[in-house]
Scaffold this motif. Structure first.
Motif, PDB file in Angstrom:
ATOM      1  N   ALA A 167       0.835  -1.203   0.000  1.00 51.17           N
ATOM      2  CA  ALA A 167       0.000   0.000   0.000  1.00 51.17           C
ATOM      3  C   ALA A 167       0.871   1.256   0.000  1.00 51.17           C
ATOM      4  CB  ALA A 167      -0.925  -0.001   1.209  1.00 51.17           C
ATOM      5  N   ALA A 168       1.944   1.240   0.786  1.00 56.73           N
ATOM      6  CA  ALA A 168       2.848   2.394   0.839  1.00 56.73           C
ATOM      7  C   ALA A 168       3.537   2.602  -0.502  1.00 56.73           C
ATOM      8  CB  ALA A 168       3.881   2.202   1.943  1.00 56.73           C
ATOM      9  N   SER A 169       3.952   1.512  -1.158  1.00 50.56           N
ATOM     10  CA  SER A 169       4.596   1.616  -2.472  1.00 50.56           C
ATOM     11  C   SER A 169       3.631   2.185  -3.506  1.00 50.56           C
ATOM     12  CB  SER A 169       5.093   0.247  -2.938  1.00 50.56           C
ATOM     13  OG  SER A 169       6.139  -0.191  -2.123  1.00 50.56           O
ATOM     14  N   GLU A 170       2.385   1.727  -3.479  1.00 50.61           N
ATOM     15  CA  GLU A 170       1.378   2.220  -4.420  1.00 50.61           C
ATOM     16  C   GLU A 170       1.124   3.706  -4.199  1.00 50.61           C
ATOM     17  OE1 GLU A 170      -1.010   2.626  -7.490  1.00 50.61           O
ATOM     18  OE2 GLU A 170       0.153   0.810  -7.053  1.00 50.61           O
ATOM     19  N   LYS A 171       1.038   4.121  -2.946  1.00 42.87           N
ATOM     20  CA  LYS A 171       0.826   5.530  -2.632  1.00 42.87           C
ATOM     21  C   LYS A 171       2.004   6.373  -3.123  1.00 42.87           C
ATOM     22  CE  LYS A 171      -0.218   8.751   1.035  1.00 42.87           C
ATOM     23  NZ  LYS A 171      -0.341   9.011   2.451  1.00 42.87           N
ATOM     24  N   LEU A 172       3.217   5.879  -2.900  1.00 46.99           N
ATOM     25  CA  LEU A 172       4.413   6.600  -3.346  1.00 46.99           C
ATOM     26  C   LEU A 172       4.424   6.732  -4.875  1.00 46.99           C
ATOM     27  CD1 LEU A 172       7.060   7.947  -2.567  1.00 46.99           C
ATOM     28  CD2 LEU A 172       8.145   5.701  -2.616  1.00 46.99           C
ATOM     29  N   ARG A 173       4.082   5.642  -5.576  1.00 46.81           N
ATOM     30  CA  ARG A 173       4.029   5.698  -7.044  1.00 46.81           C
ATOM     31  C   ARG A 173       3.004   6.730  -7.504  1.00 46.81           C
ATOM     32  NH1 ARG A 173       4.942   0.141  -6.606  1.00 46.81           N
ATOM     33  NH2 ARG A 173       2.726  -0.355  -6.586  1.00 46.81           N
ATOM     34  N   SER A 174       1.830   6.749  -6.855  1.00 45.29           N
ATOM     35  CA  SER A 174       0.778   7.710  -7.220  1.00 45.29           C
ATOM     36  C   SER A 174       1.245   9.138  -6.980  1.00 45.29           C
ATOM     37  CB  SER A 174      -0.488   7.444  -6.411  1.00 45.29           C
ATOM     38  OG  SER A 174      -1.013   6.190  -6.730  1.00 45.29           O
ATOM     39  N   GLU A 175       1.909   9.364  -5.849  1.00 45.13           N
ATOM     40  CA  GLU A 175       2.386  10.714  -5.535  1.00 45.13           C
ATOM     41  C   GLU A 175       3.458  11.159  -6.531  1.00 45.13           C
ATOM     42  OE1 GLU A 175       3.603  10.482  -1.451  1.00 45.13           O
ATOM     43  OE2 GLU A 175       1.532  10.571  -0.720  1.00 45.13           O
ATOM     44  N   ARG A 176       4.346  10.237  -6.894  1.00 43.97           N
ATOM     45  CA  ARG A 176       5.388  10.580  -7.877  1.00 43.97           C
ATOM     46  C   ARG A 176       4.767  10.916  -9.226  1.00 43.97           C
ATOM     47  NH1 ARG A 176       9.714   5.829  -6.565  1.00 43.97           N
ATOM     48  NH2 ARG A 176      10.630   6.790  -4.710  1.00 43.97           N
ATOM     49  N   LYS A 177       3.773  10.092  -9.621  1.00 42.71           N
ATOM     50  CA  LYS A 177       3.109  10.320 -10.901  1.00 42.71           C
ATOM     51  C   LYS A 177       2.407  11.670 -10.894  1.00 42.71           C
ATOM     52  CE  LYS A 177      -0.097   8.092 -14.094  1.00 42.71           C
ATOM     53  NZ  LYS A 177      -0.977   6.929 -14.305  1.00 42.71           N
ATOM     54  N   ALA A 178       1.715  11.982  -9.790  1.00 44.64           N
ATOM     55  CA  ALA A 178       1.029  13.274  -9.675  1.00 44.64           C
ATOM     56  C   ALA A 178       2.048  14.408  -9.692  1.00 44.64           C
ATOM     57  CB  ALA A 178       0.203  13.308  -8.392  1.00 44.64           C
ATOM     58  N   GLY A 179       3.176  14.199  -9.031  1.00 44.22           N
ATOM     59  CA  GLY A 179       4.234  15.214  -9.011  1.00 44.22           C
ATOM     60  C   GLY A 179       4.799  15.467 -10.403  1.00 44.22           C
ATOM     61  N   ARG A 180       5.014  14.381 -11.165  1.00 47.24           N
ATOM     62  CA  ARG A 180       5.526  14.536 -12.540  1.00 47.24           C
ATOM     63  C   ARG A 180       4.514  15.269 -13.401  1.00 47.24           C
ATOM     64  NH1 ARG A 180       7.435   9.181 -11.779  1.00 47.24           N
ATOM     65  NH2 ARG A 180       5.648   8.370 -12.911  1.00 47.24           N
ATOM     66  N   LYS A 181       3.221  14.953 -13.229  1.00 47.73           N
ATOM     67  CA  LYS A 181       2.182  15.601 -14.013  1.00 47.73           C
ATOM     68  C   LYS A 181       2.145  17.098 -13.702  1.00 47.73           C
ATOM     69  CE  LYS A 181      -2.673  15.375 -15.242  1.00 47.73           C
ATOM     70  NZ  LYS A 181      -3.957  14.734 -15.038  1.00 47.73           N
ATOM     71  N   GLU A 182       2.263  17.427 -12.407  1.00 42.15           N
ATOM     72  CA  GLU A 182       2.289  18.841 -12.026  1.00 42.15           C
ATOM     73  C   GLU A 182       3.487  19.551 -12.646  1.00 42.15           C
ATOM     74  OE1 GLU A 182       2.110  19.392  -7.802  1.00 42.15           O
ATOM     75  OE2 GLU A 182       0.245  18.260  -7.629  1.00 42.15           O
ATOM     76  N   LYS A 183       4.637  18.900 -12.633  1.00 40.93           N
ATOM     77  CA  LYS A 183       5.838  19.519 -13.204  1.00 40.93           C
ATOM     78  C   LYS A 183       5.675  19.739 -14.707  1.00 40.93           C
ATOM     79  CE  LYS A 183       9.099  17.812  -9.784  1.00 40.93           C
ATOM     80  NZ  LYS A 183      10.195  16.903  -9.514  1.00 40.93           N
ATOM     81  N   GLU A 185       2.849  20.147 -16.322  1.00 40.63           N
ATOM     82  CA  GLU A 185       1.893  21.241 -16.505  1.00 40.63           C
ATOM     83  C   GLU A 185       2.546  22.594 -16.205  1.00 40.63           C
ATOM     84  OE1 GLU A 185      -1.417  20.104 -14.093  1.00 40.63           O
ATOM     85  OE2 GLU A 185      -2.110  18.605 -15.538  1.00 40.63           O
ATOM     86  N   ASP A 186       3.397  22.638 -15.184  1.00 44.14           N
ATOM     87  CA  ASP A 186       4.119  23.876 -14.866  1.00 44.14           C
ATOM     88  C   ASP A 186       5.062  24.264 -16.002  1.00 44.14           C
ATOM     89  OD1 ASP A 186       2.829  24.004 -12.442  1.00 44.14           O
ATOM     90  OD2 ASP A 186       4.526  23.237 -11.274  1.00 44.14           O
ATOM     91  N   ARG A 187       5.740  23.271 -16.564  1.00 45.98           N
ATOM     92  CA  ARG A 187       6.670  23.556 -17.662  1.00 45.98           C
ATOM     93  C   ARG A 187       5.917  24.050 -18.893  1.00 45.98           C
ATOM     94  NH1 ARG A 187      10.151  18.214 -17.991  1.00 45.98           N
ATOM     95  NH2 ARG A 187      11.053  19.264 -19.799  1.00 45.98           N
ATOM     96  N   ILE A 188       4.780  23.428 -19.182  1.00 42.83           N
ATOM     97  CA  ILE A 188       3.967  23.859 -20.333  1.00 42.83           C
ATOM     98  C   ILE A 188       3.488  25.287 -20.116  1.00 42.83           C
ATOM     99  CG2 ILE A 188       1.761  23.487 -21.525  1.00 42.83           C
ATOM    100  CD1 ILE A 188       2.246  20.460 -21.115  1.00 42.83           C
ATOM    101  N   ALA A 189       3.025  25.570 -18.885  1.00 42.78           N
ATOM    102  CA  ALA A 189       2.553  26.923 -18.582  1.00 42.78           C
ATOM    103  C   ALA A 189       3.694  27.930 -18.723  1.00 42.78           C
ATOM    104  CB  ALA A 189       1.966  26.968 -17.171  1.00 42.78           C
ATOM    105  N   ALA A 190       4.882  27.558 -18.273  1.00 44.63           N
ATOM    106  CA  ALA A 190       6.036  28.461 -18.371  1.00 44.63           C
ATOM    107  C   ALA A 190       6.391  28.719 -19.833  1.00 44.63           C
ATOM    108  CB  ALA A 190       7.230  27.883 -17.620  1.00 44.63           C
ATOM    109  N   LEU A 191       6.356  27.651 -20.650  1.00 43.31           N
ATOM    110  CA  LEU A 191       6.643  27.821 -22.083  1.00 43.31           C
ATOM    111  C   LEU A 191       5.581  28.688 -22.750  1.00 43.31           C
ATOM    112  CD1 LEU A 191       7.866  24.281 -23.180  1.00 43.31           C
ATOM    113  CD2 LEU A 191       9.148  26.415 -23.301  1.00 43.31           C
ATOM    114  N   ARG A 192       4.317  28.446 -22.394  1.00 42.70           N
ATOM    115  CA  ARG A 192       3.210  29.216 -22.965  1.00 42.70           C
ATOM    116  C   ARG A 192       3.404  30.708 -22.616  1.00 42.70           C
ATOM    117  NH1 ARG A 192      -1.478  26.434 -21.314  1.00 42.70           N
ATOM    118  NH2 ARG A 192      -1.213  25.173 -23.173  1.00 42.70           N
ATOM    119  N   ALA A 193       3.790  30.973 -21.359  1.00 43.88           N
ATOM    120  CA  ALA A 193       4.009  32.365 -20.943  1.00 43.88           C
ATOM    121  C   ALA A 193       5.137  33.005 -21.724  1.00 43.88           C
ATOM    122  CB  ALA A 193       4.300  32.414 -19.440  1.00 43.88           C
TER     123      ALA A 193
END
Length: 198
Positions: A167-183, A185-193
């Motif tokens: 369960a802890a490994s699955e949670k960590l994988r989900s958090e990493r995936k969400a973190g990568r997605k946020e990054k 999206e942030d990079r796309i927003a920065a490029l768009r700006a």
């Protein structure tokens, strides 16, 4: 004949070493499958200064059931049951089970206080009085738990630990995936700006 895990605690640290030596030449040795001296420091950390397997003369307990139990009690489960300092009850199982006064593993874990040592035996006893007398003659207190109960609890706790790890490994994988997605999206927003500034 009944199988047990028996823990003998002594008034002084030197007494456990003398009893360990005496056990090797005692008639009681016929009922002992393996033995290990456990040392618990003031912080609760577990060490194994000496061990033996009577069937093989001087040997290593890590291959025996006692060695397995030492590994369990010295690892995360041992921390949960109070063998180590800073243990967080509930890390592997719920607090009710960990605090259960009737739990064989809890009884064993509590039998060696911090700053003390003990002699832990795997026994096959036809008559408990022989080991009781051996302990009493040396001023030891003895705590026995049926081997099948200890094993059943150890298996259940290890299964619970595995579920918790997954369960802890699955949670960590989900958090990493969400973190990568946020990054991303942030990079796309920065490029768009930057493109909008051109």
């Amino acid at each position: 004949m009944t199988s047990y895990v028996a823990v003998l605690t002594f008034p002084n640290s030197a007494d456990v070493y003398q009893a360990y030596s005496d056990l090797k030449s005692s008639p009681v040795i016929g009922e002992v499958g393996s033995a290990v001296i456990l040392q618990r420091d003031a912080d609760g950390a577990l060490t194994v200064p000496q061990d033996f397997d009577p069937g093989a003369g001087a040997g290593v307990a890590t291959g025996s059931l006692v060695g397995l139990l030492v590994g369990i009690l010295g690892g995360p489960l041992g921390m949960l049951l109070g063998w180590g300092a800073g243990a967080a009850i509930g890390a592997l199982t719920d607090a009710d089970r960990a605090d259960d006064a009737d739990s064989a593993l809890s009884v064993l874990a509590r039998s060696v206080p911090a700053g003390r040592n003990a002699l832990v035996l795997q026994t096959e006893e036809t008559d408990e009085s022989a080991l009781d007398h051996f302990a009493a003659d040396r001023g030891a207190t003895i705590v026995r738990q049926p081997l099948d109960e200890v094993l059943a609890e150890a298996e259940a706790e290890q299964d619970a630990a595995e579920v918790a790890r997954e369960a802890a490994s699955e949670k960590l994988r989900s958090e990493r995936k969400a973190g990568r997605k946020e990054k991303i999206e942030d990079r796309i927003a920065a490029l768009r700006a930057k493109l909008e500034q051109l």
